[in-house]
Design a protein around this motif. Structure first.
Motif, PDB file in Angstrom:
ATOM      1  N   LEU A 335      30.908  15.510 -23.573  1.00 33.97           N
ATOM      2  CA  LEU A 335      31.203  14.534 -24.831  1.00 33.97           C
ATOM      3  C   LEU A 335      32.032  15.611 -25.660  1.00 33.97           C
ATOM      4  O   LEU A 335      31.741  16.697 -26.055  1.00 33.97           O
ATOM      5  N   VAL A 336      33.032  15.334 -25.973  1.00 34.98           N
ATOM      6  CA  VAL A 336      33.893  15.995 -27.197  1.00 34.98           C
ATOM      7  C   VAL A 336      33.545  14.916 -28.597  1.00 34.98           C
ATOM      8  O   VAL A 336      33.970  13.755 -28.603  1.00 34.98           O
ATOM      9  N   ILE A 337      33.316  15.768 -29.478  1.00 31.42           N
ATOM     10  CA  ILE A 337      32.700  15.245 -30.859  1.00 31.42           C
ATOM     11  C   ILE A 337      33.552  15.669 -31.895  1.00 31.42           C
ATOM     12  O   ILE A 337      34.067  16.714 -31.661  1.00 31.42           O
ATOM     13  N   ASP A 338      33.718  14.936 -33.080  1.00 31.98           N
ATOM     14  CA  ASP A 338      34.579  15.595 -34.099  1.00 31.98           C
ATOM     15  C   ASP A 338      33.898  16.583 -34.902  1.00 31.98           C
ATOM     16  O   ASP A 338      34.356  17.046 -35.910  1.00 31.98           O
ATOM     17  N   ILE A 339      32.800  16.933 -34.558  1.00 30.53           N
ATOM     18  CA  ILE A 339      31.943  18.174 -35.268  1.00 30.53           C
ATOM     19  C   ILE A 339      31.862  19.356 -34.282  1.00 30.53           C
ATOM     20  O   ILE A 339      31.588  19.532 -33.214  1.00 30.53           O
ATOM     21  N   GLY A 340      32.800  20.452 -35.136  1.00 33.40           N
ATOM     22  CA  GLY A 340      32.831  21.822 -34.396  1.00 33.40           C
ATOM     23  C   GLY A 340      32.022  22.648 -35.074  1.00 33.40           C
ATOM     24  O   GLY A 340      31.356  22.551 -35.798  1.00 33.40           O
ATOM     25  N   VAL A 341      31.955  23.998 -34.430  1.00 33.62           N
ATOM     26  CA  VAL A 341      31.118  25.137 -34.807  1.00 33.62           C
ATOM     27  C   VAL A 341      31.700  25.407 -36.142  1.00 33.62           C
ATOM     28  O   VAL A 341      31.033  26.307 -36.927  1.00 33.62           O
ATOM     29  N   ASN A 342      33.061  25.191 -36.602  1.00 34.48           N
ATOM     30  CA  ASN A 342      33.333  25.469 -38.021  1.00 34.48           C
ATOM     31  C   ASN A 342      32.550  24.858 -39.097  1.00 34.48           C
ATOM     32  O   ASN A 342      32.541  25.392 -40.189  1.00 34.48           O
ATOM     33  N   LEU A 343      32.102  23.628 -38.822  1.00 33.02           N
ATOM     34  CA  LEU A 343      31.182  23.006 -39.541  1.00 33.02           C
ATOM     35  C   LEU A 343      29.731  23.110 -39.344  1.00 33.02           C
ATOM     36  O   LEU A 343      28.721  22.801 -40.156  1.00 33.02           O
ATOM     37  N   LEU A 344      29.645  23.651 -38.118  1.00 34.38           N
ATOM     38  CA  LEU A 344      28.081  24.022 -37.942  1.00 34.38           C
ATOM     39  C   LEU A 344      27.956  25.269 -37.248  1.00 34.38           C
ATOM     40  O   LEU A 344      27.613  25.546 -35.937  1.00 34.38           O
ATOM     41  N   ILE A 380      28.650  22.623 -29.185  1.00 33.78           N
ATOM     42  CA  ILE A 380      27.661  22.246 -30.105  1.00 33.78           C
ATOM     43  C   ILE A 380      26.403  22.346 -29.215  1.00 33.78           C
ATOM     44  O   ILE A 380      25.171  22.726 -29.690  1.00 33.78           O
ATOM     45  N   ARG A 381      26.099  21.839 -28.098  1.00 38.46           N
ATOM     46  CA  ARG A 381      25.051  21.856 -27.155  1.00 38.46           C
ATOM     47  C   ARG A 381      25.615  22.246 -25.728  1.00 38.46           C
ATOM     48  O   ARG A 381      26.312  21.444 -25.214  1.00 38.46           O
TER      49      ARG A 381
END
Ligand SMILES: *Cc1c(COP(=O)(O)O)cnc(C)c1O
Length: 454
Positions: A335-344, A380-381
């Motif tokens: 899955l590609v989501i709009d939350i990246g490691v830049n925010l997490l 992310i995972r």
């Protein structure tokens, strides 16, 4: 009759997750997270955009009160100080300050933030190895509690004390062996090699300085309460030594932060929700060590706690949307989501809990969850058993309140809105989404580079 050749499709072998019990019992079914504190996730995204940070004021207050209760039922004088670097959104800090927390800061920037939030100078604890002379002067003037990190800082403060009217209120940070390795010996003065004592002797022999406390911060995400017991015992021994040699009473013992949150560390065998010690367990270890020390009842110090992570992690969620579903060359679903490691940022350490925000089928498949950045490490995972979602559907990443809003990276995209949901379930934007201009306003293009021709 001409037979049309069908296109070849690579076969995929897929493991079915059937409900057979493993050693922990039946596979855990879980529910979507459709709302946060009564507000629908899809409505939050519609109004404030995706991705979106959401903070629950209720969870902050509940968690704080639980921690406060655990300590103050076991020890007579307890004071919390909010660790600014864990989350220094002013709204977040002020919820803690409303609850009675002082401020714990580690830089001039954070110090100024605490003052601007209205915290009284004498309720600011100033930690960290890099306090400039200007920072120190300000802190002395305001009567703040300066936790000395090294001898050079001690000498600077001594010099300032000569020319200033106020007597600086100082403590020392002590590092020590508590069975937690690697030991954080780079901050403060070492207990075992006598350096802490040397610092105390120098402070107490200087009539211009007032020694008020002893501080230790042994590390972060410490899963063993007894390590705090050892730290508290060593600080109590120092306090007894100071009383005996100088007839001087230590006003407070500060055990720093570092309690684990319920997040699951990468590679951990059991989930963090099962392994994270309770506030009661930490409180039991610390209070027992202090009350059973040789400190006389009249000299019992205030117990200060600078708990960060464990107080705010649960209150933060990151909402996002599915950008695409892809089948990787090795057959795995991604899955590609709009939350990246830049925010997490914490995704480098934690296996964050990712949950669909709408009802889903309980047919799951081992998947990889990627962020949107053009960067291979944006994962992310790495491996999560996840139901099938469609493009545009939403996910909620839980327990992200600690460190992500301070360690975030500005890389190829802008930071999104942060919303706090108040006690009545009303969302408030507490930090506006950045615009291009938020960043370019700091750039200066030399005149000769302003003209281009492409
Ligand atoms: C970072 C820090 C804290 C907070 O630590 P947590 O692990 O978030 O609880 C407290 N005190 C000091 C000195 C720190 O550097």
């Amino acid at each position: 009759m001409s037979e049309k050749k069908l296109p070849f499709e690579r076969p995929i072998i897929k493991k079915l997750n059937v409900n057979v019990p493993n050693k922990f019992g039946l596979k855990t079914e879980y529910d979507p997270i459709t709302s946060i504190d009564g507000v629908m996730v899809k409505d939050l995204i519609k109004e404030f955009g995706s991705p979106l940070y959401v903070i629950s004021e209720r969870t902050i207050r509940d968690t704080y009160r639980e921690a406060k209760r655990a300590f103050s039922t076991r020890y007579p004088k307890v004071q919390f100080a909010w660790s600014y670097k864990t989350n220094y959104m002013n709204a977040v800090c002020n919820v803690f300050h409303q609850e009675g927390s002082w401020a714990e800061v580690v830089s001039g920037f954070e110090y100024d933030k605490a003052i601007a939030n209205g915290v009284q100078g004498q309720h600011i604890i100033f930690n960290g190895p890099d306090k400039t002379e200007k920072d120190l002067e300000k802190a002395i003037k305001n009567g703040s509690l300066i936790h000395i990190d090294h001898f050079d800082e001690l000498y600077t403060i001594a010099e300032l004390a000569e020319k200033m009217e106020q007597k600086p209120k100082v403590s020392i940070r002590v590092n020590m062996d508590t069975g937690i390795y690697p030991m954080w010996t780079r901050f403060g003065f070492n207990y075992e090699n006598g350096e802490a004592w040397e610092a105390l002797n120098r402070i107490l022999l200087n009539k211009k300085l007032e020694l008020v406390g002893l501080h230790a911060h042994i590390g972060t995400y410490i899963m063993v309460p007894w390590a705090y017991g050892l730290a508290a015992k060593k600080l109590a021994d120092l306090a007894v030594g100071v009383q005996t040699k100088f007839n001087h009473t230590i006003k407070y013992i500060d055990l720093g932060g570092g309690f684990a949150s319920k997040n699951t560390l990468k590679g951990a065998f059991s989930p963090g929700t099962d392994t994270c010690p309770t506030f009661d367990a930490y409180a039991e270890a610390i209070s027992t060590a202090i009350i059973s020390s040789a400190i006389l009842p009249d000299h019992m110090p205030i117990l200060i706690l600078e708990t960060g992570r464990a107080l705010i992690d649960d209150a933060g969620s990151l909402l996002g949307s599915v950008i695409a579903i892809k089948r990787l060359a090795d057959g795995r679903r991604s899955l590609v989501i709009d939350i990246g490691v830049n925010l997490l940022f914490t995704s480098f350490w934690y296996e964050h809990k990712v949950t669909p925000a709408q009802p889903f089928t309980h047919y799951t498949e081992d998947s990889v969850i990627y962020g949107p950045l053009c960067m291979n490490i944006d994962v992310i995972r790495e491996n999560i058993s996840f139901p099938l979602l469609n493009k545009g559907e939403h996910v909620v990443i839980s327990r992200i309140g600690a460190y992500n809003m301070t360690q975030w990276m500005q890389f190829i995209t802008l930071r999104p809105n942060i919303v706090m949901i108040d006690m009545d379930g009303k969302p408030h934007v507490i930090r506006k989404a950045e615009q291009n201009e938020s960043l370019t306003s700091h750039e200066i293009t030399p005149d000769y580079l302003k003209k281009i021709n492409v």
